[in-house]
Enzyme design. Structure first.
Site, PDB file in Angstrom:
ATOM      1  N   LYS A 174       0.852  -1.190   0.000  1.00 54.11           N
ATOM      2  CA  LYS A 174       0.000   0.000   0.000  1.00 54.11           C
ATOM      3  C   LYS A 174       0.890   1.243   0.000  1.00 54.11           C
ATOM      4  CE  LYS A 174      -1.936   2.670   2.957  1.00 54.11           C
ATOM      5  NZ  LYS A 174      -1.904   3.922   2.179  1.00 54.11           N
ATOM      6  N   GLU A 249      10.275   1.764  10.163  1.00 54.07           N
ATOM      7  CA  GLU A 249      11.210   2.858   9.861  1.00 54.07           C
ATOM      8  C   GLU A 249      10.442   4.149  10.080  1.00 54.07           C
ATOM      9  OE1 GLU A 249      14.306   2.452   9.186  1.00 54.07           O
ATOM     10  OE2 GLU A 249      14.304   0.290   8.841  1.00 54.07           O
ATOM     11  N   CYS A 283      13.631  11.663   5.642  1.00 56.04           N
ATOM     12  CA  CYS A 283      13.779  11.321   7.068  1.00 56.04           C
ATOM     13  C   CYS A 283      15.211  11.494   7.536  1.00 56.04           C
ATOM     14  CB  CYS A 283      13.305   9.892   7.296  1.00 56.04           C
ATOM     15  SG  CYS A 283      14.151   8.743   6.206  1.00 56.04           S
ATOM     16  N   GLU A 384       9.651  16.602  15.043  1.00 55.47           N
ATOM     17  CA  GLU A 384       9.957  16.454  13.620  1.00 55.47           C
ATOM     18  C   GLU A 384       9.068  17.385  12.804  1.00 55.47           C
ATOM     19  OE1 GLU A 384       8.696  12.881  11.489  1.00 55.47           O
ATOM     20  OE2 GLU A 384      10.661  12.783  10.534  1.00 55.47           O
TER      21      GLU A 384
HETATM   22  P1  NAD Z   1       2.275   8.277   7.783  1.00 58.69           P
HETATM   23  O1  NAD Z   1       2.669   7.510   8.989  1.00 58.69           O
HETATM   24  O2  NAD Z   1       1.172   9.245   7.890  1.00 58.69           O
HETATM   25  O3  NAD Z   1       1.882   7.291   6.588  1.00 58.69           O
HETATM   26  C1  NAD Z   1       2.756   6.303   6.093  1.00 58.69           C
HETATM   27  C2  NAD Z   1       1.936   5.189   5.466  1.00 58.69           C
HETATM   28  O4  NAD Z   1       1.200   4.538   6.491  1.00 58.69           O
HETATM   29  C3  NAD Z   1       0.916   5.667   4.448  1.00 58.69           C
HETATM   30  O5  NAD Z   1       0.831   4.730   3.400  1.00 58.69           O
HETATM   31  C4  NAD Z   1      -0.378   5.689   5.251  1.00 58.69           C
HETATM   32  O6  NAD Z   1      -1.521   5.546   4.469  1.00 58.69           O
HETATM   33  C5  NAD Z   1      -0.167   4.477   6.143  1.00 58.69           C
HETATM   34  N1  NAD Z   1      -0.953   4.469   7.385  1.00 58.69           N
HETATM   35  C6  NAD Z   1      -1.404   5.517   8.112  1.00 58.69           C
HETATM   36  N2  NAD Z   1      -2.098   5.080   9.188  1.00 58.69           N
HETATM   37  C7  NAD Z   1      -2.063   3.729   9.143  1.00 58.69           C
HETATM   38  C8  NAD Z   1      -2.590   2.694   9.978  1.00 58.69           C
HETATM   39  N3  NAD Z   1      -3.290   2.969  11.079  1.00 58.69           N
HETATM   40  N4  NAD Z   1      -2.366   1.417   9.633  1.00 58.69           N
HETATM   41  C9  NAD Z   1      -1.639   1.107   8.534  1.00 58.69           C
HETATM   42  N5  NAD Z   1      -1.128   2.036   7.692  1.00 58.69           N
HETATM   43  C10 NAD Z   1      -1.336   3.328   8.003  1.00 58.69           C
HETATM   44  O7  NAD Z   1       3.626   8.970   7.279  1.00 58.69           O
HETATM   45  P2  NAD Z   1       3.788  10.005   6.082  1.00 58.69           P
HETATM   46  O8  NAD Z   1       3.233  11.317   6.515  1.00 58.69           O
HETATM   47  O9  NAD Z   1       3.302   9.367   4.818  1.00 58.69           O
HETATM   48  O10 NAD Z   1       5.384  10.076   5.979  1.00 58.69           O
HETATM   49  C11 NAD Z   1       6.172  10.955   6.709  1.00 58.69           C
HETATM   50  C12 NAD Z   1       6.846  10.245   7.858  1.00 58.69           C
HETATM   51  O11 NAD Z   1       7.601   9.137   7.384  1.00 58.69           O
HETATM   52  C13 NAD Z   1       7.838  11.124   8.581  1.00 58.69           C
HETATM   53  O12 NAD Z   1       7.685  10.970   9.964  1.00 58.69           O
HETATM   54  C14 NAD Z   1       9.184  10.569   8.144  1.00 58.69           C
HETATM   55  O13 NAD Z   1      10.240  10.782   9.057  1.00 58.69           O
HETATM   56  C15 NAD Z   1       8.880   9.128   7.998  1.00 58.69           C
HETATM   57  N6  NAD Z   1       9.847   8.470   7.153  1.00 58.69           N
HETATM   58  C16 NAD Z   1      10.752   7.628   7.724  1.00 58.69           C
HETATM   59  C17 NAD Z   1      11.720   7.011   6.943  1.00 58.69           C
HETATM   60  C18 NAD Z   1      12.736   6.059   7.543  1.00 58.69           C
HETATM   61  O14 NAD Z   1      13.385   5.344   6.779  1.00 58.69           O
HETATM   62  N7  NAD Z   1      12.899   6.009   8.842  1.00 58.69           N
HETATM   63  C19 NAD Z   1      11.761   7.262   5.569  1.00 58.69           C
HETATM   64  C20 NAD Z   1      10.830   8.145   5.030  1.00 58.69           C
HETATM   65  C21 NAD Z   1       9.868   8.734   5.818  1.00 58.69           C
END
Ligand code: NAD
Length: 481
Positions: A174, A249, A283, A384
């Site tokens: 997804k 992650e 990130c 963040e």
């Molecule tokens: P998010 O957590 O809002 O969403 C990430 C994914 O999770 C999306 O596909 C979303 O639809 C899904 N999701 C949301 N709620 C869910 C649930 N309850 N169950 C299952 N899936 C769910 O994050 P975002 O806003 O898309 O991305 C930004 C964040 O990602 C930042 O905090 C960034 O630091 C982090 N990030 C981390 C890394 C890493 O490698 N550590 C890399 C890139 C981004």
């Protein structure tokens, strides 16, 4: 209007309940497409296809699996422009970045794991005195879930899908509902590459519905997730009692520590990148910059000058260095931090304003923003922001800066700039994070373990770590007396 569909069992399907979400173009704020908001029924359909495919995919020879992954890599490269244009339109990132980093890296992910799986091995241990030999098998898990964020859409989705498939699993993926376009295109590529039907299924929708349905599914064996820390907590809470394997992650608030003995020019050029690449939405960006006091004033002047030269513009323009932020909600969140600068003891040194690009006035553009802070405990240094915003702050002792660098709930990455070998070894040892760069940033070797500690995550991706995650270990002990 582009209508994206789910990719299930080799077919492009509309969501069973016919529910759709709007897809926005952040460069001008308009809706340019729709994507499915998939329900549990769609996830179940994908699961049935994946389960059926697993029997044969898990038994497919390594050579064949590898060849298919390598073909997917080649086809992504052959379609570089198409993918890059889609990514840039969906995410707001400069087209030059999508062409030079995002899409080539998505191809590299498939190529890397296509090769890595042919070298993956397990252990055996002989104990002569007891006449035993132990050997370890690594079996694919079955059907696994891969959930990814919007900042590096295809790059991060394929970073999960490729090792999962290489190890013999079938996948329900997804992508973020905010940037679904390139994942949709990937389905077409997989068909062309001859990936058997049902091996990869891509289901679109909201995290709280589609994502949650994947995590809650009783027969999906593992969840590989990249995204926010709060979402990671929800996933862990759901998946842990079901004893699923999880790899998380999560967010970061990475320190960039600059000593006066560094290679100044290299540091300055790299720090502009580590602060503002992809509009600061990586990130691994170094969002807390600590500069040795003797260098601070010079750094401040030069950094502001360099940053003020960055071109903020429409993502499709080749000269653009800073494109649009990903969404209206996100730019509003970033601006809310900037609005509170004064009340948190900060001083705005540069940027902090929305930019109106002629002809694209409703796009989500922001000037790269530099804020001076006098304490690491302020919310600008603790939370963040995930946008084009960095703080800078002087330090006068190694111990003080180490303490500040570690004094945060996150522990993803850190950068240290120094030509003192003992100091680089000391900081590399003492910094509380999973990834450390010394005199560089974001140089990635896909064989290395990737991930964070503390609130930045659980587990590691990359190289054999990813293949270990996507396999179950079984040990066999034989007595040959
Ligand atoms: P998010 O957590 O809002 O969403 C990430 C994914 O999770 C999306 O596909 C979303 O639809 C899904 N999701 C949301 N709620 C869910 C649930 N309850 N169950 C299952 N899936 C769910 O994050 P975002 O806003 O898309 O991305 C930004 C964040 O990602 C930042 O905090 C960034 O630091 C982090 N990030 C981390 C890394 C890493 O490698 N550590 C890399 C890139 C981004």
């Amino acid at each position: 209007m582009i209508q994206l569909k789910n990719y299930i069992n080799d077919e492009f399907l509309e969501p069973i309940q016919n529910e759709w979400l709007d897809n926005y173009n952040p460069s001008n704020g308009s809706v340019y497409g729709q994507l499915p908001n998939s329900s549990l029924e769609d996830v179940n359909l994908a699961y049935e296809a994946a389960k059926k495919a697993f029997e044969s995919w898990s038994q497919t020879s390594l050579e064949k699996r590898s060849a298919i992954l390598l073909k997917i890599a080649r086809l992504i490269e052959d379609n570089l422009n198409r993918f890059a244009e889609a990514e840039s339109k969906d995410n707001g990132k400069p087209i030059t970045l999508a062409k030079s980093i995002d899409i080539p890296r998505a191809a590299s992910n498939f190529r890397f794991f296509g090769h890595a799986i042919t070298q993956f091995h397990s252990e055996s241990h002989e104990t002569k005195s007891e006449k035993t030999i132990n050997y370890t098998l690594r079996h694919p898990l079955g059907v696994v879930g891969c959930i990814s964020p919007w900042n590096l859409p295809l790059y991060l989705l394929t970073w999960k899908i490729a090792p999962a498939l290489a190890a013999g699993n079938c996948v329900i993926a997804k992508p973020s509902e905010i940037t679904p376009y390139t994942a949709f295109l990937l389905g077409e590529i997989c068909n062309e590459a001859g990936l058997p039907k049902g091996v990869l299924n891509i289901v679109h929708g909201l995290g709280t519905t589609t994502g949650q349905a994947i995590v809650e599914h009783p027969n999906i064996k593992a969840i590989s997730f990249t995204g926010g820390t709060e979402t990671g907590k929800i996933i862990a809470k759901t998946a842990a009692p079901m004893f699923k394997k999880i790899s998380l992650e999560l967010g970061g608030k990475n320190p960039n520590i600059i000593f006066a003995d560094c290679d100044y020019e290299k540091m300055l050029t790299t720090t502009v990148k580590s602060s503002f690449s992809n509009q600061g939405q990586i990130c691994l960006c170094g969002s807390r910059i600590f500069v040795e006091a003797s260098l601070f004033e010079q750094f401040k002047t030069d950094f502001i000058e360099r940053v003020s030269q960055l071109t903020v513009g429409h993502p499709s323009n080749e000269s653009t260095q800073v494109g649009a932020l990903v969404s209206k909600a996100h730019i509003e969140k970033v601006l809310s931090f900037i609005d509170r600068v004064d009340s948190n003891g900060g001083k705005l040194l540069h940027g902090g304003k929305r930019v109106r690009i002629k002809g694209h006035e409703d796009g989500y553009y922001l000037t790269p923003t530099i804020i001076q802070v006098d304490s690491n405990s302020c919310h600008l240094n603790q939370e963040e922001i995930f946008g084009p915003v960095v703080t800078i702050m002087p330090f006068d002792s190694e111990y003080k800066v180490l303490e500040m660098a570690n004094d945060v709930k996150y522990g993803l990455s850190a950068t240290v700039w120094t030509n003192n070998l003992k100091r680089s070894l000391f900081f590399s040892e003492q910094l509380e994070c999973g990834i450390i760069w010394v005199n560089t940033w974001m140089q990635r070797d896909l064989r290395t373990p990737f991930g964070g500690i503390k609130s930045s995550g659980v587990g590691r991706e990359g190289g054999f770590e990813a293949l270990r995650f996507f396999t179950e270990t079984k040990n066999i002990c034989i007595n040959y007396e």
